[in-house]
Design an enzyme around this catalytic site. Structure first.
Site, short mmCIF file in Angstrom:
data_model
loop_
_atom_site.label_atom_id
_atom_site.label_comp_id
_atom_site.label_asym_id
_atom_site.label_seq_id
_atom_site.Cartn_x
_atom_site.Cartn_y
_atom_site.Cartn_z
N ASP A 33 -46.28 -11.38 27.49
CA ASP A 33 -47.29 -11.47 28.54
C ASP A 33 -48.57 -10.78 28.06
O ASP A 33 -48.74 -9.57 28.20
CB ASP A 33 -46.77 -10.82 29.82
CG ASP A 33 -47.67 -11.09 31.02
OD1 ASP A 33 -48.75 -11.68 30.82
OD2 ASP A 33 -47.28 -10.72 32.14
N LYS A 83 -57.21 -2.18 32.02
CA LYS A 83 -56.60 -1.68 33.24
C LYS A 83 -55.44 -0.75 32.85
O LYS A 83 -54.64 -1.08 31.99
CB LYS A 83 -56.13 -2.83 34.11
CG LYS A 83 -57.27 -3.70 34.63
CD LYS A 83 -56.78 -4.83 35.50
CE LYS A 83 -57.94 -5.63 36.08
NZ LYS A 83 -58.68 -6.39 35.04
N GLU A 129 -68.49 -11.32 36.59
CA GLU A 129 -67.36 -12.17 36.98
C GLU A 129 -67.22 -12.26 38.50
O GLU A 129 -67.78 -11.43 39.24
CB GLU A 129 -66.07 -11.64 36.37
CG GLU A 129 -65.66 -10.28 36.92
CD GLU A 129 -64.17 -10.00 36.74
OE1 GLU A 129 -63.38 -10.69 37.40
OE2 GLU A 129 -63.83 -9.08 35.98
N VAL A 134 -62.19 -12.54 33.33
CA VAL A 134 -62.93 -12.07 32.16
C VAL A 134 -63.02 -13.17 31.11
O VAL A 134 -64.09 -13.44 30.55
CB VAL A 134 -62.28 -10.81 31.58
CG1 VAL A 134 -62.88 -10.46 30.22
CG2 VAL A 134 -62.44 -9.63 32.53
N SER A 174 -52.83 -11.07 28.07
CA SER A 174 -53.95 -11.68 28.76
C SER A 174 -54.77 -12.58 27.84
O SER A 174 -54.99 -12.27 26.66
CB SER A 174 -54.86 -10.59 29.34
OG SER A 174 -56.06 -11.14 29.83
N ALA A 175 -55.26 -13.67 28.41
CA ALA A 175 -56.16 -14.58 27.68
C ALA A 175 -57.49 -13.90 27.36
O ALA A 175 -58.24 -14.39 26.51
CB ALA A 175 -56.40 -15.84 28.50
N ASP A 176 -57.78 -12.79 28.03
CA ASP A 176 -59.02 -12.06 27.75
C ASP A 176 -59.13 -11.71 26.27
O ASP A 176 -60.22 -11.78 25.68
CB ASP A 176 -59.09 -10.76 28.56
CG ASP A 176 -59.13 -10.98 30.06
OD1 ASP A 176 -59.21 -12.14 30.49
OD2 ASP A 176 -59.08 -9.98 30.80
N LYS A 208 -57.85 -18.54 41.04
CA LYS A 208 -58.21 -17.61 39.98
C LYS A 208 -58.22 -18.40 38.68
O LYS A 208 -57.17 -18.89 38.23
CB LYS A 208 -57.19 -16.47 39.94
CG LYS A 208 -57.50 -15.37 38.96
CD LYS A 208 -56.45 -14.28 39.06
CE LYS A 208 -56.67 -13.15 38.07
NZ LYS A 208 -55.63 -12.12 38.17
#
EC number: 4.2.1.70
Length: 309
Positions: free
Chosen positions: A146, A167, A29, A111, A148-150, A91
């Site tokens: 909230d 993380k 990435e 990611v 993540s789209a990951d 981003k």
């Protein structure tokens, strides 16, 4: 999912040849480089990542969107552009790829977008630092929206993501629950305890353990017979670079309080928390970040080599 027949992506000749020959390739990435590391150090790490992949027997494919074109495998000049302090790159998550291409924008891939572009290019293995996930609830809320789209991308994109867990600023138990809901296999590499980015252990068990790259490749190959989702291969941070747990917990508590006081939400939360870790740890978290992503790149190259056999 990006359809390869309609994809506007551009592959470097080296990457295109390797994919065509079914040789091992590892996607990397670019958000880590443009948004996660300070200028100067980011370019050094970018080159070390690519060299690490090569030394382990695979072809590196760093991914970014430049002037409206998703590029899979960057030239030296393009890598310098991504790492330049005045690059001004956006981003780009998966939702942002269409607008960036249509409006001829430039950006670093997360990611989610890196995994999607790698899959579209025919690359099955992707190395990164830490996966995104579920954030802790904001004050006054029992749950958070909230996420993540990951996670959603990994649920429908057939790649192996080699990382050091989520993380550690995230709600790891909730994130693992989301991955389970989406039937994403989670493997611990030589560990029974799920790693937590800066920390080698989260205290949560991994569902499955593998102790060598061949077994990780075998799991992914078998999984593809039953599902289109990806596989998460969690590789702990090298022990000598792990943050002290007490220091980590203190920095996390301080960072979350900082976010609450400033009213920060959404995609701005992670950069603020990571920046607090970097500054308040005296650079120790940066050292850990660099060490773990290099370790993941090495492991990814070895898994890619086994898949290519």
């Amino acid at each position: 999912m990006i359809r390869k027949s309609h994809s506007p992506l551009s592959m470097s000749p080296e990457v295109a040849d390797a994919v065509a020959d079914h040789a091992p390739v590892v996607a990397l990435e670019s958000t880590l480089l443009s948004h996660g590391l300070p200028p100067g150090r980011n370019l050094e790490v970018a080159r070390r990542l690519e060299r690490t992949v090569r030394d382990a027997g695979a072809v590196p494919a760093t991914i970014a969107v430049l002037d409206g074109v998703p590029r899979v495998g960057l030239t030296s000049a393009e890598l310098e552009r991504v790492c330049a302090p005045d690059a001004g790159l956006d981003k780009l998550s998966l939702r942002d790829l269409g607008p960036a291409v249509a409006l001829r924008g430039s950006g670093a891939t997360t990611v989610a977008s890196t995994a999607a572009l790698a899959h579209a290019a025919g690359i099955a293995v992707f190395a990164t630092g830490g996966l995104g996930g579920v954030h802790h609830p904001l004050p006054g809320a029992d749950v958070t929206w909230d996420v993540s789209a990951d996670l959603g991308t990994l649920a429908r994109t057939g790649v192996v993501v080699v990382c050091s867990g989520m993380k550690s600023i995230l709600d790891i138990p909730a994130t693992l629950e989301v991955l389970e809901t989406h039937s994403v296999p989670v493997l611990g590499y030589r560990t029974d305890d799920f790693p937590a980015f800066y920390l080698s252990a989260s205290g949560l068990p991994v569902p499955h353990r593998v102790d060598d790259p061949a077994r990780a490749a075998a799991v992914f190959a078998a999984h593809r017979d039953f599902s289109d989702s990806g596989v998460l291969l969690a590789n702990p941070v090298p022990a000598e670079h792990e943050l002290d747990r007490a220091t980590h917990d203190r920095l996390l508590a301080e960072g979350l309080e900082l976010v609450r006081k400033r009213g920060i939400s959404g995609s701005d939360v992670t950069p603020v928390l990571l920046e607090h870790f970097h500054t308040a740890s005296g650079g120790a978290s940066l050292d850990a970040n660099e060490a773990l992503v290099l370790s993941n790149a090495d492991l990814a190259a070895r898994v890619a080599s086994e898949l290519a056999r």
